[in-house]
Design a protein around this motif. Sequence first.
Motif, short mmCIF file in Angstrom:
data_model
loop_
_atom_site.label_atom_id
_atom_site.label_comp_id
_atom_site.label_asym_id
_atom_site.label_seq_id
_atom_site.Cartn_x
_atom_site.Cartn_y
_atom_site.Cartn_z
N PRO A 3 48.64 43.57 48.31
CA PRO A 3 49.46 43.06 47.20
C PRO A 3 48.76 42.05 46.31
CG PRO A 3 50.74 43.14 49.22
CD PRO A 3 49.34 43.47 49.61
N LEU A 4 47.81 41.28 46.85
CA LEU A 4 47.10 40.30 46.03
C LEU A 4 46.22 40.96 44.97
CD1 LEU A 4 45.95 37.35 48.33
CD2 LEU A 4 47.48 37.26 46.37
N LEU A 5 45.99 42.27 45.11
CA LEU A 5 45.19 42.98 44.12
C LEU A 5 46.03 43.53 42.96
CD1 LEU A 5 42.68 44.95 46.36
CD2 LEU A 5 42.14 43.10 44.79
N ASP A 6 47.34 43.37 43.03
CA ASP A 6 48.19 43.84 41.94
C ASP A 6 47.79 43.17 40.62
OD1 ASP A 6 49.55 45.38 43.74
OD2 ASP A 6 51.30 44.07 43.88
N ASP A 7 47.51 43.97 39.61
CA ASP A 7 47.15 43.50 38.27
C ASP A 7 45.80 42.77 38.23
OD1 ASP A 7 49.60 44.43 37.21
OD2 ASP A 7 50.60 42.62 37.94
N ILE A 8 45.01 42.87 39.30
CA ILE A 8 43.68 42.25 39.32
C ILE A 8 42.66 43.21 38.70
CG2 ILE A 8 41.79 41.52 40.84
CD1 ILE A 8 43.94 39.41 40.53
N GLU A 9 41.81 42.66 37.83
CA GLU A 9 40.78 43.46 37.18
C GLU A 9 39.37 43.10 37.67
OE1 GLU A 9 41.15 43.15 32.91
OE2 GLU A 9 43.33 42.99 33.06
N LEU A 10 39.22 41.89 38.23
CA LEU A 10 37.90 41.41 38.64
C LEU A 10 38.04 40.68 39.97
CD1 LEU A 10 35.26 39.62 36.44
CD2 LEU A 10 35.91 38.65 38.64
N VAL A 11 37.15 40.98 40.89
CA VAL A 11 37.12 40.30 42.19
C VAL A 11 35.77 39.63 42.36
CG1 VAL A 11 37.42 40.49 44.68
CG2 VAL A 11 38.67 42.05 43.16
N ALA A 12 35.79 38.32 42.60
CA ALA A 12 34.57 37.55 42.86
C ALA A 12 34.49 37.26 44.35
CB ALA A 12 34.58 36.25 42.07
#
Length: 230
Positions: A3-12
């Motif tokens: 769920p924390l990836l919802d609407d996420i475009e970039l992961v650092a």
Amino acid sequence: MHPLLDDIELVAFDLDGTLVDSVPDLARAVDAVLADLALPAAGTAKVRDWVGNGSLKLMERALRFATHADAASPGAGSEVDEALLERAHRGFLEHYGRDPGAHTRLYPGVRECLDALRERGLRLALVTNKPVAFIAPILEGFGLERHFDLCLGGDSLPEKKPDPAPLLHVAAHFGVAAEACLMVGDSRHDIAAGRSAGFRTLAVPYGYNHGEPVRDSGPDGVVESLAELV
């Protein structure tokens, strides 16, 4: 997807303690420097608690231990001789640079996570306090050099984590709003940097956080393995 990836475009991602267990190689280099200086070895257990603020701070902590500087001045500890620290740091960079990935290992679930995120089309960045010169050899050793669109080391910018500047730089580089970015790390420095930058934050509990539970830093989420992200 988590769920924390919802609407996420970039992961650092952080590197040491998050993607790889690098302490065996870091400890080898630290102890080699201490031996060169006729000082007692630190060992992997102590080095594990010292990792996270870059190589200079790592060697400062090692010298404090080996010269009993902290015991001489409980609390803050007495100052480490600047010339000695500079010499020790140069030695560390030399020893570690010979083969920074010799005994370093990927944590379980890392490759599966990175592969899946790339397939989903997310931008991936690496933001570590490790000197940038050591990033490529480690990633290449695991065949992960093509997974990241941008890699920043602790000497890439004037500031390093927990300062938010590296994360803000990454977001600006790709033109992605902070609220569409996620910071993944193992330490309070990663969580503090992510929070200050306006990123969502995700922690893994198996890495290096100076002997403290990373949950105490208040990340938005915690996963036991990065495989849980996908």
